[in-house]
Enzyme design. Structure first.
Site, short mmCIF file in Angstrom:
data_model
loop_
_atom_site.label_atom_id
_atom_site.label_comp_id
_atom_site.label_asym_id
_atom_site.label_seq_id
_atom_site.Cartn_x
_atom_site.Cartn_y
_atom_site.Cartn_z
N LYS A 190 1.70 7.89 0.59
CA LYS A 190 2.11 7.88 2.00
C LYS A 190 3.48 8.53 2.15
CE LYS A 190 -0.26 3.66 3.49
NZ LYS A 190 -1.11 4.25 4.52
N ARG A 231 -11.07 -0.51 2.19
CA ARG A 231 -12.54 -0.61 2.22
C ARG A 231 -13.11 -0.81 0.82
NH1 ARG A 231 -12.68 5.12 5.09
NH2 ARG A 231 -10.65 4.28 5.68
N ASP A 285 0.84 -1.20 0.00
CA ASP A 285 0.00 0.00 0.00
C ASP A 285 0.88 1.25 0.00
OD1 ASP A 285 -1.91 1.93 0.27
OD2 ASP A 285 -2.52 1.36 2.32
N1 BES Z 1 -3.17 0.20 5.24
C1 BES Z 1 -3.55 1.46 5.76
C2 BES Z 1 -3.84 1.42 7.25
C3 BES Z 1 -2.68 1.18 8.17
C4 BES Z 1 -2.00 2.23 8.74
C5 BES Z 1 -2.33 -0.09 8.52
C6 BES Z 1 -0.97 2.00 9.60
C7 BES Z 1 -1.29 -0.31 9.40
C8 BES Z 1 -0.62 0.73 9.95
C9 BES Z 1 -4.82 1.96 5.08
O1 BES Z 1 -5.00 1.58 3.78
C10 BES Z 1 -4.76 3.45 5.13
O2 BES Z 1 -3.86 4.00 4.56
N2 BES Z 1 -5.72 4.06 5.79
C11 BES Z 1 -5.75 5.47 5.93
C12 BES Z 1 -7.18 5.93 5.82
C13 BES Z 1 -7.35 7.41 5.74
C14 BES Z 1 -6.79 7.94 4.45
C15 BES Z 1 -8.81 7.75 5.86
C16 BES Z 1 -5.18 5.83 7.30
O3 BES Z 1 -5.46 5.12 8.26
O4 BES Z 1 -4.44 6.80 7.38
ZN ZN Z 2 -4.03 2.90 2.38
ZN ZN Z 3 -4.07 -0.24 3.21
#
Ligand code: BES
Ligand code: ZN
Ligand code: ZN
Length: 509
Positions: free
Chosen positions: A285, A359, A278
């Site tokens: 990120k 999601r 991801d």
């Molecule tokens: N895979 C990430 C969530 C994650 C973050 C898992 C840290 C493990 C450790 C997910 O896809 C993500 O990036 N979620 C975002 C959502 C936001 C953009 C609403 C997040 O949690 O920052």
């Molecule tokens: Zn993500």
């Molecule tokens: Zn993710």
């Protein structure tokens, strides 16, 4: 993890000449260390000296010939504390202490490179041996895990291969004991397999690997396996999976394994997020720590690895496992903030942050799985939000559900297996946060309650089917320090799911 042989010995413990013999030690009501008769004298002396009290996770290694208080003949003796046992009525606490002791045993065996060990199953706790053997063995097997696939072998100093042979004392091979051993092994093997999938780098563990693994399991255990490729995913109308995959050159897959026993009354559907890497996509990120996002497939790894134990144990319920899998990249075709997608069930989603991708793929998988298999209960596992780490730290996974009874079942299984959970609410207020101006829903819900708004998105795809969503972002790796969980991916979710599946008559809605 490599224990290939588990044997029983009816010999006197004093005659054991193995490289390492282990005793579990508790603390009595009189606040003294208490253990097997064979170490009574030693415990008295150690207690007098104040060198060992039997506290949880306390260990002491000694060498019998140098210790006049024992007639043991093993090369090394390891004492493993489990703490005060007066509240032994709380079986789950005792089980977790034993699991923890098991982890310490594996650690110590690794330190002294002892591939043959003996364990004296504690008889002083007033519990039947099989109830103690299962968590103790789970701890040993889970703690004896290592991953070194990409390390050059040092021929001078070869790495410890793991515990190969285990001899058990003070326990007879009854049916209940054999079952406990098999369950401990199956659970630990499956969890360790999930860890290994997660440990594989993102350039190796691509969606095709999930498909290959599922096909292999299908061949081995007689499951039905279906793998939808990119074209089929598109044709089926799974706009979420296609959208997330758009920025990638590696095709997505929807991997389905169906274990269908001859006559079954209930069906459980388990779905796991299989994002093999991801990057965040266009909403990229930050660089620091981004490599950890190879673990974003831990939900998928957990559900697929659970099928190993299902195949071995053959429960009398139908188990359907689905892994939607792709990476989330930012290539030229990638989805952009503002794009609108249409999911499998026709619900449209406005993408406002391409990093909220989990999601999107789960939505399609849940809608598809529920329509096709009409399950009695659904559980999805996903490393879905960073917000769950803010709320619960690395100690518990977040649970959200549309069904109180099903939620209770899963929470209870969490307590029983030591994979503890905490329920967060769903509800109108949260669903309102993801209302979109241009589509049915949007994929982010603003600043507050990020874990819940992610679940609120998924809620649009499960209807009234009893459903539990587990956000394992905080626990899939960097889990609470536990002796039986080495650094790296924890394998969380596998033993939890198995607990529910094994007890399906009492657990399924
Ligand atoms: N895979 C990430 C969530 C994650 C973050 C898992 C840290 C493990 C450790 C997910 O896809 C993500 O990036 N979620 C975002 C959502 C936001 C953009 C609403 C997040 O949690 O920052
Ligand atoms: Zn993500
Ligand atoms: Zn993710």
């Amino acid at each position: 993890m490599s224990i290939t042989k588990i044997q029983f010995s009816g010999k006197k413990i004093e005659n054991d000449t193995s490289p390492l013999i282990v005793f579990v030690v508790g603390i009595s009501a009189k606040k003294k260390p208490i253990g097997d008769a064979a170490i009574k004298k030693s415990l008295g002396k150690l207690s007098r000296l104040g060198d060992f009290s039997g506290k949880k996770d306390e260990t002491l290694l000694f060498y019998p010939p140098a210790h006049e208080s024992t007639s043991l003949r093993a090369e090394r003796v390891l004492l493993c504390g489990i703490g005060a046992i007066e509240n032994k009525e709380d079986k789950q606490v005792l089980a977790e202490r034993l699991r923890s002791a098991g982890g310490s045993i594996a650690k110590q065996a690794g330190k002294v490179k002892s591939s043959k060990i003996s364990i004296v199953v504690p008889g002083f706790l007033g519990e039947p041996p099989h109830t103690m053997l299962k968590p103790l063995l789970e701890g040993v097997l889970l703690g004896d895990y290592r991953f070194s696939a990409y390390k050059k072998e040092d021929k001078q100093n070869p790495p410890f291969p793991g515990i190969g042979q285990l001899t058990l004392y003070q326990v007879k091979k009854t049916a209940a004991v054999s079952k406990a051993i098999a369950e401990a092994r199956n659970g630990a093997d499956s969890a360790c397999q999930a860890r290994s999938m997660a440990n594989e780098p993102g350039n190796i563990w691509i969606p095709q690997k999930f498909a290959d693994f599922a096909e292999e399991l299908a061949g081995q255990y007689g499951f039905t396996c279906a793998v939808l490729d990119k074209k089929q995913i598109k044709q089926a109308g799974m706009g979420g999976i296609i959208a997330v995959n758009q920025g990638s050159t590696t095709p997505p897959k929807l991997v389905i394994l169906d274990y269908r026993p001859e006559s079954f009354k209930k069906t459980i559907l388990i779905v796991g997020k299989g994002i093999t890497f991801d990057s965040g996509g266009i909403s990229i990120k930050p660089a620091a720590g981004m490599h950890e996002m190879k673990y974003d497939m831990c939900g998928g790894a957990a559900v697929l690895s659970t099928m190993i134990a299902v195949g071995r144990e053959k429960p009398k319920l139908r188990v359907v496992c689905i892994v939607p899998t792709t990476d989330n990249m930012s290539g030229g075709g990638a989805i952009k903030p503002g794009d609108v997608i249409t999911h499998y069930n026709g619900v449209t989603g406005e993408i406002l942050n391409t990093d909220a991708e989990g999601r999107l793929i789960l939505a399609d998988a849940l809608a598809y799985g529920i329509e096709q298999y009409e399950p009695d209960g659904v559980i999805d596992l996903a490393t879905l939000t960073g917000a769950v780490i803010i709320g619960l730290g690395h100690h518990r996974a977040g649970l959200m559900s549309n069904h109180d009874g099903w939620a209770e079942t899963v929470l209870r299984a969490g307590e029983k297996t030591g994979e503890r959970l905490w329920r967060l609410p769903l509800g109108e207020e949260y669903s309102k946060q993801i209302e979109s101006d241009v589509a049915d829903i949007k994929n982010i819900g603003g600043k507050g309650a990020g874990t819940i708004t992610a679940a609120a998105y998924l809620q649009n795809f499960v209807g009234d089917t009893p459903w539990v969503h587990l956000d394992i972002a905080g626990t899939a790796w960097e889990y609470t320090e536990k002796t039986y969980i080495p650094k790296g991916p924890s394998g969380i979710g596998v033993r939890l799911l198995l607990e529910i599946i094994r007890d399906w008559k009492n657990t399924l809605p």
